[in-house]
Scaffold this motif. Sequence first.
Motif, short mmCIF file in Angstrom:
data_model
loop_
_atom_site.label_atom_id
_atom_site.label_comp_id
_atom_site.label_asym_id
_atom_site.label_seq_id
_atom_site.Cartn_x
_atom_site.Cartn_y
_atom_site.Cartn_z
N HIS A 28 -4.24 0.41 8.13
CA HIS A 28 -2.60 0.22 7.47
C HIS A 28 -3.23 0.29 6.24
N PHE A 29 -3.76 0.22 6.00
CA PHE A 29 -4.15 0.43 4.26
C PHE A 29 -4.21 1.69 4.16
N ASP A 30 -4.93 2.27 4.80
CA ASP A 30 -5.89 3.52 5.18
C ASP A 30 -4.68 4.61 4.93
N GLU A 31 -3.50 4.24 5.88
CA GLU A 31 -2.74 5.38 6.52
C GLU A 31 -1.46 5.22 5.03
N VAL A 32 -1.22 4.09 4.51
CA VAL A 32 0.27 4.06 3.52
C VAL A 32 -0.68 4.64 2.10
N MET A 33 -1.92 4.15 1.78
CA MET A 33 -2.87 4.21 0.33
C MET A 33 -3.14 5.56 0.53
N PRO A 34 -2.88 5.97 -0.62
CA PRO A 34 -3.69 7.62 -1.38
C PRO A 34 -5.28 7.50 -1.28
N LYS A 35 -5.99 8.18 -0.90
CA LYS A 35 -7.17 8.46 -0.32
C LYS A 35 -7.64 7.88 -1.68
N GLY A 36 -9.13 6.85 -1.02
CA GLY A 36 -9.50 6.38 -2.48
C GLY A 36 -8.62 4.98 -2.94
N ALA A 37 -7.62 4.41 -3.09
CA ALA A 37 -7.29 4.08 -3.30
C ALA A 37 -7.34 2.11 -2.53
N SER A 38 -7.02 1.58 -4.17
CA SER A 38 -7.03 0.08 -4.20
C SER A 38 -5.43 -0.37 -2.71
N PRO A 39 -5.93 -1.35 -1.96
CA PRO A 39 -4.29 -1.80 -1.53
C PRO A 39 -4.14 -2.25 -2.55
N LEU A 40 -2.71 -2.50 -3.03
CA LEU A 40 -1.42 -2.68 -3.62
C LEU A 40 -1.60 -4.23 -3.22
N VAL A 41 -1.63 -5.18 -4.79
CA VAL A 41 -1.65 -6.91 -4.60
C VAL A 41 -0.63 -7.08 -3.10
N LEU A 42 0.33 -6.16 -3.51
CA LEU A 42 1.44 -7.03 -2.36
C LEU A 42 1.64 -6.74 -1.05
N PHE A 43 0.44 -5.20 -0.25
CA PHE A 43 0.13 -5.17 0.73
C PHE A 43 -1.00 -6.12 1.18
#
Length: 192
Positions: free
Chosen positions: A18-33
């Motif tokens: 899910h994180f990979d779907e919503v975050m730009p490639k290589g970006a860490s998931p947001l603290v909120l997520f």
Amino acid sequence: MPRIAPLEPPYRDELQAHFDEVMPKGASPLVLFRTVGVSERAWRKFRAGSLLDGRLISLREREIVIDRTCALAGCEYEWGVHVTAFAKAAGLTAEEVTATCSPDGAAQTWSDAERALIAVADALHARARLTDAEFTALRARYDEAQILEIIMLCGFYRTVAYLANGLALPLEPGGARFAWLKHAINELRLGI
């Protein structure tokens, strides 16, 4: 320090997907997520409420609604995430971004349709309802599906503000800040 510790990697497989779907490639998931992801049920419900697919209203319209809703709720966390991630792509100028935090929404800054969006966010924030005149202004520019989307965006991002503010999430590194707009935000909260 957030009130609920966000998850740290490695994440469970489904959550990582899910994180990979919503975050730009290589970006860490947001603290909120990572914080909402602590609860599988909360993450599933949160994810189901997302309206970021761009199907019914433009990116610009969506970001005006989100930025104004977050500013009204005093949610620097989510306002900063959206301004940083989407303002340029949405074609929002620095003046328009600042206007999302002004006490009156800086009505002169926006087109008629955009003023209707600002008015909806303001009305729902202040009264949790729209007057007939506010709805008519919205209806003159948007169809029923779009109106539902706009109202749901206001509600969803109010929920996001509750999460970010209620859990005292730390601001994302590199996210926009409205510290220089604190006076305007305080006026918005106080209804001055």
